[in-house]
Design an enzyme around this catalytic site. Sequence first.
Site, PDB file in Angstrom:
ATOM      1  N   GLU A   4      17.413   2.888  14.622  1.00 50.27           N
ATOM      2  CA  GLU A   4      16.122   2.971  15.221  1.00 50.27           C
ATOM      3  C   GLU A   4      15.745   3.985  16.326  1.00 50.27           C
ATOM      4  O   GLU A   4      15.135   3.862  17.435  1.00 50.27           O
ATOM      5  CB  GLU A   4      15.563   1.476  16.073  1.00 50.27           C
ATOM      6  CG  GLU A   4      16.140   0.563  14.828  1.00 50.27           C
ATOM      7  CD  GLU A   4      15.545  -0.960  15.689  1.00 50.27           C
ATOM      8  OE1 GLU A   4      15.447  -1.278  16.785  1.00 50.27           O
ATOM      9  OE2 GLU A   4      15.876  -2.044  14.630  1.00 50.27           O
TER      10      GLU A   4
ATOM     11  N   ASN B  58      20.151   3.806  10.364  1.00 53.76           N
ATOM     12  CA  ASN B  58      19.293   2.503  10.016  1.00 53.76           C
ATOM     13  C   ASN B  58      18.253   2.357  10.787  1.00 53.76           C
ATOM     14  O   ASN B  58      18.272   2.790  11.978  1.00 53.76           O
ATOM     15  CB  ASN B  58      20.495   1.382  10.627  1.00 53.76           C
ATOM     16  CG  ASN B  58      19.770  -0.139   9.772  1.00 53.76           C
ATOM     17  OD1 ASN B  58      19.576  -0.105   8.784  1.00 53.76           O
ATOM     18  ND2 ASN B  58      19.686  -0.884  10.840  1.00 53.76           N
TER      19      ASN B  58
ATOM     20  N   HIS C 145      12.069  -4.845   6.814  1.00 48.93           N
ATOM     21  CA  HIS C 145      11.334  -5.981   7.590  1.00 48.93           C
ATOM     22  C   HIS C 145       9.817  -5.810   7.238  1.00 48.93           C
ATOM     23  O   HIS C 145       9.179  -5.087   7.826  1.00 48.93           O
ATOM     24  CB  HIS C 145      11.266  -5.968   9.119  1.00 48.93           C
ATOM     25  CG  HIS C 145      12.945  -6.270   9.766  1.00 48.93           C
ATOM     26  ND1 HIS C 145      13.578  -7.380   9.535  1.00 48.93           N
ATOM     27  CD2 HIS C 145      13.782  -5.353  10.191  1.00 48.93           C
ATOM     28  CE1 HIS C 145      14.746  -7.438  10.044  1.00 48.93           C
ATOM     29  NE2 HIS C 145      14.745  -6.160  10.676  1.00 48.93           N
TER      30      HIS C 145
ATOM     31  N   GLU D 190      18.323  -5.177   6.073  1.00 49.31           N
ATOM     32  CA  GLU D 190      17.839  -6.240   6.865  1.00 49.31           C
ATOM     33  C   GLU D 190      16.725  -7.067   6.390  1.00 49.31           C
ATOM     34  O   GLU D 190      15.600  -7.488   6.970  1.00 49.31           O
ATOM     35  CB  GLU D 190      17.467  -5.799   8.469  1.00 49.31           C
ATOM     36  CG  GLU D 190      18.682  -5.317   8.970  1.00 49.31           C
ATOM     37  CD  GLU D 190      18.297  -4.854  10.517  1.00 49.31           C
ATOM     38  OE1 GLU D 190      17.372  -5.000  10.939  1.00 49.31           O
ATOM     39  OE2 GLU D 190      19.134  -3.954  10.990  1.00 49.31           O
TER      40      GLU D 190
ATOM     41  N   ASP E  58      13.560  -9.011   5.229  1.00 49.25           N
ATOM     42  CA  ASP E  58      12.911 -10.322   5.312  1.00 49.25           C
ATOM     43  C   ASP E  58      11.565 -10.018   5.143  1.00 49.25           C
ATOM     44  O   ASP E  58      11.097  -8.952   5.178  1.00 49.25           O
ATOM     45  CB  ASP E  58      13.369 -10.914   6.648  1.00 49.25           C
ATOM     46  CG  ASP E  58      13.062 -10.180   7.722  1.00 49.25           C
ATOM     47  OD1 ASP E  58      12.271  -9.319   7.821  1.00 49.25           O
ATOM     48  OD2 ASP E  58      13.671 -10.475   8.695  1.00 49.25           O
TER      49      ASP E  58
HETATM   50  O1  G3I Z   1      22.358 -15.660  23.184  1.00 47.12           O
HETATM   51  C1  G3I Z   1      21.377 -15.645  24.013  1.00 47.12           C
HETATM   52  C2  G3I Z   1      21.214 -16.925  24.826  1.00 47.12           C
HETATM   53  O2  G3I Z   1      22.515 -17.283  25.747  1.00 47.12           O
HETATM   54  C3  G3I Z   1      20.096 -17.136  25.948  1.00 47.12           C
HETATM   55  O3  G3I Z   1      19.891 -18.268  26.352  1.00 47.12           O
HETATM   56  C4  G3I Z   1      18.952 -16.722  25.095  1.00 47.12           C
HETATM   57  C5  G3I Z   1      17.697 -16.640  26.090  1.00 47.12           C
HETATM   58  O4  G3I Z   1      16.740 -15.721  25.849  1.00 47.12           O
HETATM   59  O5  G3I Z   1      19.174 -15.402  24.373  1.00 47.12           O
HETATM   60  C6  G3I Z   1      20.037 -15.546  23.659  1.00 47.12           C
HETATM   61  O6  G3I Z   1      20.162 -14.142  22.998  1.00 47.12           O
HETATM   62  C7  G3I Z   1      19.245 -13.778  22.165  1.00 47.12           C
HETATM   63  C8  G3I Z   1      20.035 -13.305  20.934  1.00 47.12           C
HETATM   64  O7  G3I Z   1      19.210 -12.741  19.936  1.00 47.12           O
HETATM   65  C9  G3I Z   1      20.611 -14.249  20.248  1.00 47.12           C
HETATM   66  O8  G3I Z   1      19.779 -15.383  19.701  1.00 47.12           O
HETATM   67  C10 G3I Z   1      18.542 -12.535  22.798  1.00 47.12           C
HETATM   68  O9  G3I Z   1      17.698 -13.030  23.783  1.00 47.12           O
HETATM   69  C11 G3I Z   1      17.258 -11.948  21.730  1.00 47.12           C
HETATM   70  O10 G3I Z   1      17.130 -10.671  22.261  1.00 47.12           O
HETATM   71  C12 G3I Z   1      18.395 -11.593  20.373  1.00 47.12           C
HETATM   72  O11 G3I Z   1      17.587 -11.174  19.232  1.00 47.12           O
HETATM   73  C13 G3I Z   1      18.234 -10.256  18.516  1.00 47.12           C
HETATM   74  C14 G3I Z   1      17.484  -8.960  18.152  1.00 47.12           C
HETATM   75  O12 G3I Z   1      17.657  -8.284  17.026  1.00 47.12           O
HETATM   76  C15 G3I Z   1      17.459  -8.259  19.702  1.00 47.12           C
HETATM   77  O13 G3I Z   1      17.249  -7.025  19.400  1.00 47.12           O
HETATM   78  C16 G3I Z   1      17.851 -10.985  17.121  1.00 47.12           C
HETATM   79  O14 G3I Z   1      18.878 -12.312  17.054  1.00 47.12           O
HETATM   80  C17 G3I Z   1      18.275 -10.130  15.940  1.00 47.12           C
HETATM   81  O15 G3I Z   1      17.888 -10.754  14.674  1.00 47.12           O
HETATM   82  C18 G3I Z   1      17.536  -8.894  15.966  1.00 47.12           C
HETATM   83  O16 G3I Z   1      17.950  -7.982  14.919  1.00 47.12           O
HETATM   84  C19 G3I Z   1      17.358  -6.746  14.894  1.00 47.12           C
HETATM   85  C20 G3I Z   1      18.461  -6.024  14.494  1.00 47.12           C
HETATM   86  O17 G3I Z   1      19.551  -6.040  15.266  1.00 47.12           O
HETATM   87  C21 G3I Z   1      17.906  -4.412  14.482  1.00 47.12           C
HETATM   88  N1  G3I Z   1      16.531  -4.369  13.650  1.00 47.12           N
HETATM   89  C22 G3I Z   1      15.707  -5.139  13.905  1.00 47.12           C
HETATM   90  C23 G3I Z   1      16.300  -6.691  14.004  1.00 47.12           C
HETATM   91  C24 G3I Z   1      15.119  -7.821  14.240  1.00 47.12           C
HETATM   92  O18 G3I Z   1      14.734  -7.655  15.399  1.00 47.12           O
END
Ligand code: G3I
Length: 303
Positions: free
Chosen positions: A127, A169, A206, A235, A237
């Site tokens: 990105e 990516n 996406h 990725e 969806d």
């Molecule tokens: O694990 C913590 C947890 O302990 C905490 O209590 C909670 C509260 O916010 O957060 C949890 O972490 C979260 C994590 O996902 C696991 O669920 C983060 O806040 C959250 O920001 C994170 O989001 C991820 C996101 O990337 C962050 O940028 C998504 O799961 C993940 O699907 C997403 O994936 C990205 C790719 O890496 C890159 N391309 C876009 C894609 C979708 O956004």
Amino acid sequence: ASTLGAAAAQSGRYFGTAIASGKLGDSAYTTIAAREFDMVTAENEMKIDATEPNRGQFNFTAGDRVYNWAVQNGKRVRGHTLAWHNQQPGWMQQLSGSTLRQAMINHINGVMGHYKGKIYAWDVVNEAYADGNSGGRRDSNLQRTGNDWIEVAFRTARAADPAAKLCYNDYNIDNWTWAKTQGVYNMVRDFKARGVPIDCVGLQSHFNSNSPYNSNYRTTIQSFAALGVDVQITELDIQGGSATTYANVVNDCLAVPRCTGISVWGVRDTDSWLGSGASALLFDGNGNKKAAYTAVLNALNGG
Ligand code: G3I
């Protein structure tokens, strides 16, 4: 073939999913994931904040959990991701200039060294291009270290693990007419012309109402492939879960020999980063196959 992975394998491709380590104790989740997919991407566990929470101190606990589950279940692994403006640990967010540049290099070496020889493809840089009409780079602390940060990341990555395919990516590079797509295309063309090591482009894909699937997607895949790189749909969806759109995406990949595989970004709608209301994936929250699943399987089976 009766599963996504086996159906994709008929044409030498893979069909993968993002896996979250925290769900590996959920047998409904692992049953579907183990059965249907043959490529795994850690949804968060190999990112910078997870793997180097303190500067110079690497932690592969969660990443290894996902990696080991994949390999024990006969699947290959995509590495995601080494250099990104997002999900940087606090210490890295504070850095700039040559210190940050060196930290990026050290991070790539540390993570790729741990997984050396074990990863099918790494999303080396994620990105880095801006949304909108500029076609240029996104502003970030990494970008402010100098425009060559991306090629330095790729050269570092090649030396760290020569066996891994090295991918750039991004999202919103699916529509061929968009400036962001053209910006990334021009970078890849330049890298190939100058011998900067790059093997693949990841189209995150996406799709939603702001960035919908467009029928020029096949042109995008063909155009990147013609530069001499593999294309992977990394990725996928689709907000709303249209079966027709899912089939179009699969058929567009199948039409291009160098489109080597497709990964969806999660198993069930309830696992999606978009929330279950988006209905964006192939299985519903109860683990039932959706119409989109059948459309994908039929397309992979050639019909
Ligand atoms: O694990 C913590 C947890 O302990 C905490 O209590 C909670 C509260 O916010 O957060 C949890 O972490 C979260 C994590 O996902 C696991 O669920 C983060 O806040 C959250 O920001 C994170 O989001 C991820 C996101 O990337 C962050 O940028 C998504 O799961 C993940 O699907 C997403 O994936 C990205 C790719 O890496 C890159 N391309 C876009 C894609 C979708 O956004």
